[in-house]
Design an enzyme around this catalytic site. Structure first.
Site, PDB file in Angstrom:
ATOM      1  N   TYR A 139       0.828  -1.211   0.000  1.00 53.46           N
ATOM      2  CA  TYR A 139       0.000   0.000   0.000  1.00 53.46           C
ATOM      3  C   TYR A 139       0.863   1.262   0.000  1.00 53.46           C
ATOM      4  CZ  TYR A 139      -2.579   3.824   2.219  1.00 53.46           C
ATOM      5  OH  TYR A 139      -3.096   5.056   2.530  1.00 53.46           O
TER       6      TYR A 139
HETATM    7  C1  UGA Z   1      -3.662   3.569   8.698  1.00 49.97           C
HETATM    8  C2  UGA Z   1      -4.580   3.392   7.480  1.00 49.97           C
HETATM    9  O1  UGA Z   1      -5.064   2.081   7.401  1.00 49.97           O
HETATM   10  C3  UGA Z   1      -3.924   3.739   6.193  1.00 49.97           C
HETATM   11  O2  UGA Z   1      -4.906   3.786   5.165  1.00 49.97           O
HETATM   12  C4  UGA Z   1      -3.262   5.072   6.331  1.00 49.97           C
HETATM   13  O3  UGA Z   1      -2.633   5.445   5.145  1.00 49.97           O
HETATM   14  C5  UGA Z   1      -2.259   5.009   7.444  1.00 49.97           C
HETATM   15  O4  UGA Z   1      -2.959   4.751   8.646  1.00 49.97           O
HETATM   16  C6  UGA Z   1      -1.542   6.305   7.599  1.00 49.97           C
HETATM   17  O5  UGA Z   1      -2.114   7.208   8.162  1.00 49.97           O
HETATM   18  O6  UGA Z   1      -0.445   6.439   7.073  1.00 49.97           O
HETATM   19  P1  UGA Z   1      -2.454   1.891  10.294  1.00 49.97           P
HETATM   20  O7  UGA Z   1      -1.347   2.633  10.964  1.00 49.97           O
HETATM   21  O8  UGA Z   1      -2.274   0.438  10.109  1.00 49.97           O
HETATM   22  O9  UGA Z   1      -2.777   2.498   8.847  1.00 49.97           O
HETATM   23  O10 UGA Z   1      -3.790   2.228  11.138  1.00 49.97           O
HETATM   24  P2  UGA Z   1      -4.729   1.315  12.036  1.00 49.97           P
HETATM   25  O11 UGA Z   1      -5.443   0.288  11.222  1.00 49.97           O
HETATM   26  O12 UGA Z   1      -5.590   2.219  12.828  1.00 49.97           O
HETATM   27  O13 UGA Z   1      -3.717   0.545  12.963  1.00 49.97           O
HETATM   28  C7  UGA Z   1      -3.011   1.193  13.993  1.00 49.97           C
HETATM   29  C8  UGA Z   1      -2.247   0.161  14.762  1.00 49.97           C
HETATM   30  O14 UGA Z   1      -3.184  -0.720  15.365  1.00 49.97           O
HETATM   31  C9  UGA Z   1      -1.346  -0.704  13.888  1.00 49.97           C
HETATM   32  O15 UGA Z   1      -0.123  -0.932  14.519  1.00 49.97           O
HETATM   33  C10 UGA Z   1      -2.095  -2.011  13.758  1.00 49.97           C
HETATM   34  O16 UGA Z   1      -1.299  -3.137  13.647  1.00 49.97           O
HETATM   35  C11 UGA Z   1      -2.907  -2.059  15.039  1.00 49.97           C
HETATM   36  N1  UGA Z   1      -4.173  -2.815  14.866  1.00 49.97           N
HETATM   37  C12 UGA Z   1      -5.040  -2.494  13.880  1.00 49.97           C
HETATM   38  C13 UGA Z   1      -4.425  -3.853  15.733  1.00 49.97           C
HETATM   39  O17 UGA Z   1      -3.627  -4.167  16.637  1.00 49.97           O
HETATM   40  N2  UGA Z   1      -5.583  -4.543  15.567  1.00 49.97           N
HETATM   41  C14 UGA Z   1      -6.495  -4.233  14.604  1.00 49.97           C
HETATM   42  O18 UGA Z   1      -7.549  -4.904  14.515  1.00 49.97           O
HETATM   43  C15 UGA Z   1      -6.218  -3.181  13.730  1.00 49.97           C
END
Ligand code: UGA
Length: 303
Positions: A139
């Site tokens: 991504y």
């Molecule tokens: C998010 C978005 O999904 C992207 O589209 C965006 O571009 C990116 O932020 C960004 O701002 O650059 P992410 O950091 O993975 O990506 O955001 P979350 O899905 O909210 O996850 C945050 C953290 O929580 C991650 O470390 C992830 O591994 C964790 N998480 C997420 C969990 O532990 N469990 C879950 O069910 C979902």
């Protein structure tokens, strides 16, 4: 002004469209209601907006008569390895190339929504815009490719384009695959939350209203590339504790191994956007999470 918002039925796109309308602008939304998550949620987001069903990767695009295009549409989500990659190529790289091509031809200014995920394994914290990108996820790689495409259209065709790197937008209507929405609904419904890794990973969480304000300011008087990141970096553990306090409930956390593509840390250096656009995040993590918790509670009550 007359604006196009791509991805208008999405989380950030719907908030942006509402803010533009409230400021007296004319807004045409474009969205193809993909099934990355339940399209019924997008229908709900798009209520009250003029959103046309357009697939940016194939349909004819005509931006003549528009002052600007907010290009937010895309295939989101950093957990993007495997056979989903063609979707990222099509909905990010191909769709954006076609948007830049049409906007350059039609003389419409573009604000492109990129992502903090282009920084990936960077070792500079807080991370300024000129840090070497080291995306960890397919991504993030497609978002970086889009930035390079925009740059090529700027240099070779005079496209007028601003790039914004959003850092973890949160708040009401956040996508259902994202951590905070999963947590608030798990708290509200009493279900489990699957935590990837040890919870020490941290983010520059940014309230969606602040993201919208930065995006409009960038269209009005921005140039080049800006980080758009919240003031406070917090880990998953800290964020979970905060949400437990706000909700008065205890989260049922199930631990899982870390997932490929996940960044260990993001922390935005926002010197540039503060200095040039006068933008400051206004909503604290606590206030924004309180609103997201309230939204989840209201959503469940109205079901
Ligand atoms: C998010 C978005 O999904 C992207 O589209 C965006 O571009 C990116 O932020 C960004 O701002 O650059 P992410 O950091 O993975 O990506 O955001 P979350 O899905 O909210 O996850 C945050 C953290 O929580 C991650 O470390 C992830 O591994 C964790 N998480 C997420 C969990 O532990 N469990 C879950 O069910 C979902």
């Amino acid at each position: 002004m007359r604006y196009v918002v791509t991805g208008a039925a999405g989380f950030i796109g719907s908030h942006l469209s509402e803010a533009l309308l409230a400021a007296g602008h004319e807004v045409v939304g474009l969205d193809c209601f993909t099934d990355y998550y339940d399209p019924a949620l997008k229908e709900e987001n798009a209520r009250g907006l003029d959103v046309q069903r357009v697939d940016l990767a194939v349909d004819a695009l005509d931006f003549s008569g528009f002052d600007g295009v907010f290009h937010l549409a895309g295939q989101p989500g950093v957990r993007s390895f495997g056979d989903v990659f063609p979707l990222y190529l099509r909905r990010n790289v191909l769709a954006s190339q076609r948007v830049f091509e049409a906007a350059g031809r039609d003389g419409a200014r573009v604000v492109f929504a990129s992502s903090s995920s282009i920084y990936g394994a960077t070792e500079r914290y807080p991370t300024p815009e000129d840090a070497q990108p080291q995306p960890l996820s397919p991504y993030g790689i497609t978002k970086l490719a889009c930035e390079h495409l925009a740059g090529a259209y700027v240099r070779e065709f005079g496209l007028d384009c601003v790039v914004l790197r959003f850092f973890n937008a949160f708040g009401p209507r956040q996508r259902p695959d994202m951590a905070f929405t999963r947590i608030v609904f798990a708290l509200a419904e009493g279900g489990p939350f699957e935590l990837y890794g040890d919870g020490s990973q941290s983010r520059s969480w940014t309230y969606v209203g602040d993201i919208v304000a930065a995006t409009i300011a960038a269209m009005e008087h921005g140039s080049g590339t800006y980080n758009v990141g919240g003031a406070l970096e917090a880990s998953m553990i800290e964020s979970i504790e905060l949400l437990e306090r706000i909700s008065g409930r205890t989260l049922d956390v199930r631990r899982h191994p870390a997932v490929a593509g996940d960044q260990k840390r993001t922390k935005a250096d926002t010197t540039r956007i503060r200095g040039e656009l006068g933008w400051e995040p206004q909503v604290t993590l606590e206030e924004g999470l309180t609103r997201q918790w309230q939204w989840a509670s209201d959503t469940l009550t109205s079901r």
